[in-house]
Design a protein around this motif. Structure first.
Motif, short mmCIF file in Angstrom:
data_model
loop_
_atom_site.label_atom_id
_atom_site.label_comp_id
_atom_site.label_asym_id
_atom_site.label_seq_id
_atom_site.Cartn_x
_atom_site.Cartn_y
_atom_site.Cartn_z
N MET A 174 12.79 -10.07 16.15
CA MET A 174 11.89 -9.86 15.02
C MET A 174 12.63 -10.09 13.72
SD MET A 174 8.84 -9.20 16.20
CE MET A 174 8.00 -8.54 14.77
N ASP A 175 12.08 -10.93 12.85
CA ASP A 175 12.70 -11.29 11.58
C ASP A 175 12.55 -10.17 10.55
OD1 ASP A 175 13.65 -13.43 9.58
OD2 ASP A 175 11.71 -12.83 8.74
N SER A 176 13.59 -9.95 9.75
CA SER A 176 13.59 -8.86 8.77
C SER A 176 12.43 -8.98 7.78
CB SER A 176 14.90 -8.83 7.99
OG SER A 176 15.98 -8.54 8.82
N LYS A 177 12.21 -10.18 7.26
CA LYS A 177 11.15 -10.38 6.27
C LYS A 177 9.78 -10.12 6.87
CE LYS A 177 10.19 -14.55 4.76
NZ LYS A 177 10.24 -15.83 4.01
N LEU A 178 9.57 -10.56 8.12
CA LEU A 178 8.30 -10.30 8.79
C LEU A 178 8.09 -8.81 8.99
CD1 LEU A 178 5.73 -11.15 10.27
CD2 LEU A 178 7.11 -11.42 12.35
N VAL A 179 9.12 -8.12 9.48
CA VAL A 179 8.99 -6.67 9.72
C VAL A 179 8.71 -5.94 8.42
CG1 VAL A 179 10.20 -4.61 10.49
CG2 VAL A 179 10.36 -6.70 11.82
N ALA A 180 9.38 -6.33 7.34
CA ALA A 180 9.13 -5.70 6.04
C ALA A 180 7.70 -5.96 5.58
CB ALA A 180 10.13 -6.22 5.01
N SER A 181 7.15 -7.10 5.97
CA SER A 181 5.80 -7.47 5.57
C SER A 181 4.72 -6.75 6.37
CB SER A 181 5.60 -8.99 5.71
OG SER A 181 6.52 -9.71 4.94
N ILE A 182 5.07 -6.28 7.57
CA ILE A 182 4.04 -5.71 8.45
C ILE A 182 4.28 -4.23 8.77
CG2 ILE A 182 3.62 -7.94 9.52
CD1 ILE A 182 5.17 -6.94 11.99
N GLY A 183 5.42 -3.68 8.36
CA GLY A 183 5.76 -2.33 8.81
C GLY A 183 4.69 -1.29 8.52
N LEU A 184 4.50 -0.96 7.25
CA LEU A 184 3.53 0.08 6.89
C LEU A 184 2.11 -0.36 7.16
CD1 LEU A 184 2.96 2.84 5.66
CD2 LEU A 184 2.97 1.76 3.40
N GLN A 185 1.74 -1.56 6.72
CA GLN A 185 0.37 -2.03 6.94
C GLN A 185 0.07 -2.21 8.43
OE1 GLN A 185 2.06 -3.02 4.27
NE2 GLN A 185 0.64 -2.65 2.57
N GLY A 186 1.06 -2.68 9.19
CA GLY A 186 0.84 -2.89 10.61
C GLY A 186 0.67 -1.59 11.38
N LEU A 187 1.49 -0.60 11.08
CA LEU A 187 1.35 0.69 11.75
C LEU A 187 0.07 1.40 11.29
CD1 LEU A 187 5.06 1.89 11.71
CD2 LEU A 187 3.72 1.16 13.68
N THR A 188 -0.33 1.16 10.04
CA THR A 188 -1.61 1.69 9.58
C THR A 188 -2.75 1.05 10.36
OG1 THR A 188 -0.76 2.08 7.34
CG2 THR A 188 -3.15 1.91 7.59
N ALA A 189 -2.71 -0.27 10.49
CA ALA A 189 -3.75 -0.97 11.26
C ALA A 189 -3.79 -0.47 12.70
CB ALA A 189 -3.50 -2.48 11.23
N ASP A 190 -2.63 -0.21 13.27
CA ASP A 190 -2.56 0.25 14.65
C ASP A 190 -3.29 1.58 14.84
OD1 ASP A 190 -1.21 0.30 17.45
OD2 ASP A 190 -0.61 2.21 16.55
N PHE A 191 -3.06 2.55 13.96
CA PHE A 191 -3.72 3.84 14.18
C PHE A 191 -5.19 3.78 13.79
CE2 PHE A 191 -3.58 5.33 9.74
CZ PHE A 191 -4.52 6.35 9.71
N LEU A 192 -5.54 2.91 12.83
CA LEU A 192 -6.96 2.74 12.50
C LEU A 192 -7.71 2.14 13.68
CD1 LEU A 192 -6.73 1.32 8.87
CD2 LEU A 192 -7.31 3.65 9.54
N ALA A 193 -7.13 1.11 14.29
CA ALA A 193 -7.81 0.42 15.39
C ALA A 193 -7.83 1.23 16.67
CB ALA A 193 -7.13 -0.94 15.64
#
Length: 316
Positions: free
Chosen positions: A112-131
């Motif tokens: 996993m690329d650092s820039k990608l993880v930084a781009s998806i960390g908070l928003q991605g985990l938020t999307a995960d619990f919302l979904a």
């Protein structure tokens, strides 16, 4: 260390970039040299004094980012110098150095690329619990996402699509509309266009992180459907008549990500599930907009302008 900070609340003019003391690492903490730092609407609210911010003099904003371990507390055995780590719930991240409790640190997988993880960390985990915790929709159900081209919206919509749901949404421009359609949305409406009348009481679930649109969301959801309310990017929500909700068997669900990230185990399992979507290619996001940390004022103004697509990152 260099940091972006402020000593009183207000508009972006209160932000200063300069030298502050390095953080002191406790026995159970890691010291990270930051690579990327996420900027979010919550940081705007904190800067204005409208949202909780950890006490510090001066204030340092920010709660998420990716960095490299450069020092380790004496009680930490799970990490090594040089490990790449990300976090989504540690204060004072708008700085070159951040002290991160070991429980809050999540090690980056090697693929996993650092820039990608930084781009998806908070928003991605938020999307995960919302979904998967609040929405928990059935395959083939119809769902609607406000702000479908935003940071959370892009990931949430593609996650729901990958899970087999029919995703609709709304955005502000034809360019953003086209992007959301290319990312798998079934239909995307333009703000200020006439479409609502055809979709009243149509959706099984509506995801609303805008706030001021909450009454519209209630109108869009069908009887026995639910509105998932998770933010106020557009302003405070209006008052709700719960007796009317009761009469229509409509529900409003809400939640805070921090109540779903209560242990290292939860952080690890949820991030693994999130990363799987990206490794399998079922979620793709637009490139982040990157500002130097020293240009944090401009980054705040850009986020507030509403012109951004996807994530804004600060780079020390």
């Amino acid at each position: 260390m260099k940091a972006l900070y402020f000593d009183h609340f207000g508009n972006s003019d209160v932000l200063t970039y300069g030298e502050l003391p390095d953080p002191v690492v406790s026995r159970s903490e890691l010291l990270l040299g930051m690579e990327y730092i996420g900027l979010n609407y919550a940081d705007i609210y904190r800067r204005k004094g409208e949202y909780h911010i950890e006490e510090r003099s001066p204030y340092i904003n920010g709660y998420e980012g990716v960095g490299t371990v450069i020092d380790i507390g004496s009680a930490v055995s799970e990490y090594n110098i040089g490990d790449k780590v990300f976090f989504v719930d540690v204060p004072f991240s708008n700085a070159e150095l951040v002290a991160v409790p070991k429980e809050n640190a999540i090690k980056l997988p090697s693929n996993m690329d650092s820039k990608l993880v930084a781009s998806i960390g908070l928003q991605g985990l938020t999307a995960d619990f919302l979904a998967h915790d609040l929405g928990n929709g059935l395959e083939s159900s119809n769902v609607f996402v406000h702000g479908i081209s935003g940071g959370v919206g892009q990931i949430l919509a593609q996650m729901l699509t990958a899970d087999g749901l029919n995703v609709y949404g709304i955005t502000s421009s034809k360019e953003k509309q086209q992007m959301a359609l290319e990312q798998g949305a079934k239909r995307v409406f333009l703000r200020n266009s006439d479409w609502q009348e055809d979709y009243l009481s149509y959706f099984d679930t509506v995801y609303d992180g805008v706030g001021i649109t909450l009454l519209d969301s209630i109108d869009l959801v069908k009887h026995r459907g639910k509105v998932v309310f998770f933010g106020m990017a557009g302003g405070n929500p209006p008052k709700i008549d719960f007796v009317e909700l009761l009469s229509q068997s409509k529900s409003i669900l809400t939640g805070d990500l921090w109540d779903y990230l209560t242990s290292y185990k939860e952080r690890s399992e949820r991030s693994d599930r999130l990363f799987k979507y990206f490794r399998e290619g079922t979620i793709n996001i637009s490139e982040p907009t990157i500002f130097s940390l020293s240009n944090g004022k401009e980054a705040h103004e850009f986020l507030e302008s509403g012109k951004s697509v996807g994530k804004i990152l600060l780079e020390p």
